[in-house]
Design an enzyme around this catalytic site. Sequence first.
Site, mmCIF file in Angstrom:
data_model
loop_
_atom_site.group_PDB
_atom_site.id
_atom_site.type_symbol
_atom_site.label_atom_id
_atom_site.label_comp_id
_atom_site.label_asym_id
_atom_site.label_seq_id
_atom_site.Cartn_x
_atom_site.Cartn_y
_atom_site.Cartn_z
ATOM 1 N N HIS A 169 -10.877 -6.091 9.834
ATOM 2 C CA HIS A 169 -11.544 -5.904 8.302
ATOM 3 C C HIS A 169 -13.044 -5.462 8.450
ATOM 4 O O HIS A 169 -14.011 -5.498 7.560
ATOM 5 C CB HIS A 169 -11.813 -7.208 7.621
ATOM 6 C CG HIS A 169 -10.519 -7.875 7.356
ATOM 7 N ND1 HIS A 169 -9.872 -8.547 8.191
ATOM 8 C CD2 HIS A 169 -9.803 -7.896 5.973
ATOM 9 C CE1 HIS A 169 -8.550 -8.868 7.651
ATOM 10 N NE2 HIS A 169 -8.706 -8.598 6.497
ATOM 11 N N GLU A 172 0.909 -1.247 0.247
ATOM 12 C CA GLU A 172 -0.015 0.121 0.143
ATOM 13 C C GLU A 172 0.773 1.185 0.042
ATOM 14 O O GLU A 172 0.432 2.242 -0.797
ATOM 15 C CB GLU A 172 -0.904 -0.011 1.171
ATOM 16 C CG GLU A 172 -2.160 -1.098 0.972
ATOM 17 C CD GLU A 172 -1.786 -2.203 1.438
ATOM 18 O OE1 GLU A 172 -0.554 -2.740 1.758
ATOM 19 O OE2 GLU A 172 -2.583 -3.356 1.374
#
Lengths: 77, 348
Positions: free
Chosen positions: B143, B74
Amino acid sequence: MTDVPFPALSQKDPNAEGVLATWFVADGQTVRADELLAEVQVDKVAVEVPAPVGGVVHLLVGEDEAVTQGRPIARID
Amino acid sequence: MTVTQEPVVPAPRGTHRLTTAKAIAEAVALEMERDPSVFYLGEDVGAYGGIFGATGGLLERFGPERVVDTPISETAFLGLAVGAAVEGMRPIAELMFADFVGVCLDQVYNHMAKIHFESGGNVTVPMVLTTATGGGYSDAAQHSQCLWGLFAHLPGMKVVVPSSPYDAKGLMTAAIRDDNPVVYMFHKGVMGLPWMAKNPRATGDVPEGAYEVPIGTARVAREGSDVSVVTVSLSVHHALDVAEKLADEGISAEVLDLRSLVPLDREAILESVGKTGRLVVVDEDYRSFGMTGEVVATVTDVDPGMLRVPVQRVAVPDVPIPYAHALEYAVLPRHDRIEAAVRRAVGA
């Protein structure tokens, strides 16, 4: 008159079942060729079903209904 | 043959019915067609179409140079997007889950968000950071977070949180065209994904062409006169369900969909609370130091006397999101907690 089959999702299992997840058109609506009719699902795989031809669409199964692949889900006149 | 489907009204002329996920993909595709500087990058955004369907069909139409599958890195690909934006491109970078921002936060809050300020306004960073948020499907503590309060707390980014297909498309179009960095946060539960819990409000009529929903304007999702329920994203759907139910008992709840946290439409909050005198704030993000407190302060900073009764805040208590279904539902702001809060506010 054209049948719109539940798409083939499994080569291994000819009787594989999926679910009609979402209808994007209404029963009796006039649709264009290639217009998005529905989204179907097997496990976590979603597949779009476009209209094979233009015409008036008749829905043969409801949302959340289990369908065997290849069985007609709609008819277009 | 019997069709068990609820009757669906055909979409009006010039519109078509889409899920939120498909509405986002359509907005991206129209802007990529219009503007060659727009490109999309992220993990599994190409052949797979995005794990939440936001980029379905884009690779086939625009090719691998404009729809770029990235490694699981990322920091690298968000840094790439920041650099491309500084050089005049309009990248859309997808962070697969908002929960993952920890591994690349420096690129987000120290670079993407501050370059415009640090350059004295001479350099713009016209990029979109798009990311999936939210829980409700047993994906556990790493998540399932919303975290929009975190992004909104850090200066320099607009923070957009759509709840419907119409807004999702119009806000994505506005985000791509915006010269500021925009964080576009879609809740997985509003996307209309076949493998998530069925949500009828995640499918709706959307104009076929491009249009913008201006960033920073709230929307009255339902008018009411007894109490204002101020919220965003999936909680808008829950609040509307509750408002419909309570209408049968004569309780008139107004539901205000903020649509973005930055800029925050404070005028819309004041207007609604000025009318009802009662405020319920619903947020799927953590309770402390977050959106609920900011919305309440928006009212009390101006005139605490507007509030006829104490404010009700419905948010995730300050705990990680549990995996176990019953525990997860206990901490999320779902129908039961929203309904109880509205009843407390109106004294019913």
